[in-house]
Design an enzyme around this catalytic site. Sequence first.
Site, PDB file in Angstrom:
ATOM      1  N   LYS A 162       5.890   4.129  13.641  1.00 58.48           N
ATOM      2  CA  LYS A 162       5.262   2.882  14.086  1.00 58.48           C
ATOM      3  C   LYS A 162       6.142   2.147  15.082  1.00 58.48           C
ATOM      4  CE  LYS A 162       2.026   1.708  10.429  1.00 58.48           C
ATOM      5  NZ  LYS A 162       1.579   0.710   9.472  1.00 58.48           N
ATOM      6  N   LYS A 207      -2.515  12.289  12.646  1.00 65.20           N
ATOM      7  CA  LYS A 207      -3.300  11.828  11.495  1.00 65.20           C
ATOM      8  C   LYS A 207      -4.465  10.938  11.922  1.00 65.20           C
ATOM      9  CE  LYS A 207      -1.934   8.253   9.220  1.00 65.20           C
ATOM     10  NZ  LYS A 207      -1.224   7.218   8.481  1.00 65.20           N
ATOM     11  N   LYS A 260      -6.927   4.326  11.089  1.00 60.60           N
ATOM     12  CA  LYS A 260      -7.816   3.208  11.372  1.00 60.60           C
ATOM     13  C   LYS A 260      -7.245   2.261  12.419  1.00 60.60           C
ATOM     14  CE  LYS A 260      -6.776   1.276   6.789  1.00 60.60           C
ATOM     15  NZ  LYS A 260      -5.415   1.235   6.579  1.00 60.60           N
TER      16      LYS A 260
HETATM   17  P1  TYM Z   1      -3.207   2.793   4.238  1.00 59.74           P
HETATM   18  O1  TYM Z   1      -3.939   1.505   4.215  1.00 59.74           O
HETATM   19  O2  TYM Z   1      -2.652   3.253   5.535  1.00 59.74           O
HETATM   20  O3  TYM Z   1      -4.127   3.945   3.696  1.00 59.74           O
HETATM   21  C1  TYM Z   1      -4.832   3.810   2.464  1.00 59.74           C
HETATM   22  C2  TYM Z   1      -4.879   5.128   1.732  1.00 59.74           C
HETATM   23  O4  TYM Z   1      -5.511   6.120   2.549  1.00 59.74           O
HETATM   24  C3  TYM Z   1      -4.661   7.255   2.703  1.00 59.74           C
HETATM   25  N1  TYM Z   1      -4.860   7.789   4.068  1.00 59.74           N
HETATM   26  C4  TYM Z   1      -5.180   9.059   4.341  1.00 59.74           C
HETATM   27  N2  TYM Z   1      -5.398  10.120   3.551  1.00 59.74           N
HETATM   28  C5  TYM Z   1      -5.716  11.298   4.135  1.00 59.74           C
HETATM   29  N3  TYM Z   1      -5.834  11.439   5.487  1.00 59.74           N
HETATM   30  C6  TYM Z   1      -5.627  10.398   6.324  1.00 59.74           C
HETATM   31  N4  TYM Z   1      -5.755  10.552   7.631  1.00 59.74           N
HETATM   32  C7  TYM Z   1      -5.274   9.143   5.750  1.00 59.74           C
HETATM   33  N5  TYM Z   1      -5.009   7.920   6.278  1.00 59.74           N
HETATM   34  C8  TYM Z   1      -4.750   7.112   5.234  1.00 59.74           C
HETATM   35  C9  TYM Z   1      -3.246   6.712   2.523  1.00 59.74           C
HETATM   36  O5  TYM Z   1      -2.336   7.714   2.170  1.00 59.74           O
HETATM   37  C10 TYM Z   1      -3.461   5.689   1.436  1.00 59.74           C
HETATM   38  O6  TYM Z   1      -3.468   6.296   0.168  1.00 59.74           O
HETATM   39  N6  TYM Z   1       1.172   1.388   2.327  1.00 59.74           N
HETATM   40  C11 TYM Z   1      -0.177   1.792   1.998  1.00 59.74           C
HETATM   41  C12 TYM Z   1      -0.925   0.731   1.221  1.00 59.74           C
HETATM   42  C13 TYM Z   1      -0.198   0.272   0.006  1.00 59.74           C
HETATM   43  C14 TYM Z   1      -0.128   0.965  -1.238  1.00 59.74           C
HETATM   44  C15 TYM Z   1       0.684   0.139  -2.075  1.00 59.74           C
HETATM   45  C16 TYM Z   1      -0.645   2.177  -1.704  1.00 59.74           C
HETATM   46  C17 TYM Z   1       0.490  -0.880  -0.105  1.00 59.74           C
HETATM   47  N7  TYM Z   1       1.025  -0.979  -1.368  1.00 59.74           N
HETATM   48  C18 TYM Z   1       0.954   0.511  -3.389  1.00 59.74           C
HETATM   49  C19 TYM Z   1      -0.349   2.552  -3.027  1.00 59.74           C
HETATM   50  C20 TYM Z   1       0.447   1.725  -3.860  1.00 59.74           C
HETATM   51  C21 TYM Z   1      -0.930   2.062   3.283  1.00 59.74           C
HETATM   52  O7  TYM Z   1      -0.560   1.591   4.335  1.00 59.74           O
HETATM   53  O8  TYM Z   1      -2.055   2.789   3.149  1.00 59.74           O
END
Ligand code: TYM
Length: 332
Positions: A114, A196, A199
């Site tokens: 990032k 990847k 969003k």
């Molecule tokens: P975030 O918001 O980027 O994504 C949410 C969830 O979606 C999964 N994900 C994917 N899985 C497969 N292929 C993809 N292209 C893909 N893009 C996203 C992510 O792995 C995630 O499970 N830091 C985290 C949010 C968070 C969190 C937490 C998660 C904050 N605190 C505590 C678990 C526990 C995040 O940015 O996910």
Amino acid sequence: MKRILSGIQPSGTLTLGNYIGAIKQFVELQKQHPDAEFYLFVADLHAITTEQEPKDLRQRIRQVAAMYIASGLSLEQTTIFIQSEIKEHAELGYLLQCHTYMGELERMTQFKDKSKKQTTGITASLFTYPALMAADILLYDADYVPVGEDQKQHLELTRDIASRFNNRYGDFFKVPEPLIPKVGARIMDLQNPAKKMSKSDASDKGYISLLDEETSIKKKIRSAVTDSLGIVAFDPENQPGVANLLTIYASLTDSTIEAITKKYQGKGYQEFKNDLADIVANTIMPIQKRFFEIMGSKELENLLDKGKEAAQMVAYRKVEKCKQKIGLGRKK
Ligand code: TYM
């Protein structure tokens, strides 16, 4: 009773990647573990580690909450809440920053990626983000954390921080286990399968939003980048685009990659893509229909109020005890 926790950032409209890597898993886990408690939250404090437009952010917070409900989670089993409404996330985040090393944070690939994309305006919070994520998890004594592959490193750090704290002050935090799906843990961009699906991407051709129109969903699948070999085979190295489409297909139909490649043996990409376009649209459209019903309803407000109350109680107790362990404030 086992506790399963996860979060999603409201930093853009949710994608098919979020659905396959995370949300779909939550629904399946609920069926497999009817006795488990689920804590799912909207990670809005994480979203502001990069710049957000306040009006859009507020709208997307509701959208993520509504998407949890629309995806078919059992509401009796789930506490849904908004991270920033529980002050203890920020508080424990700070306490855990005091137990996290610079070297550990510097190794996080998500931070490296990032901050590479952005040359100026990298916030301190983007760097300390994994300590806040550890707090999200450790506040609730989560046993399992279902996430996609990209969050694995953050989960490993969470486990290290928890173990370090426990070694220093005595057993206090539950050391959580990540749950990463076998198929679909990393859905790739449809136009550039080396990266990847995300969003927060500027171009929307490479990702399918859960709010895309049906015609657009199908068009994006049909125009996904493949190769000139013309064989439906799973070879991520030489045919990354087709491998990604096969992964999406397998995940959404719960079939094996082998069964699918066999089905399309001797057939070109067109038939395969047309079928997949229907599968993806048939998965998303019913969720979308429920989503729009929920977005405007009182049910969402009530649920978030209830979630806030339940999460607050757990989080307050945990942070108070944590401060006592560290020796902060006055002895109670
Ligand atoms: P975030 O918001 O980027 O994504 C949410 C969830 O979606 C999964 N994900 C994917 N899985 C497969 N292929 C993809 N292209 C893909 N893009 C996203 C992510 O792995 C995630 O499970 N830091 C985290 C949010 C968070 C969190 C937490 C998660 C904050 N605190 C505590 C678990 C526990 C995040 O940015 O996910």
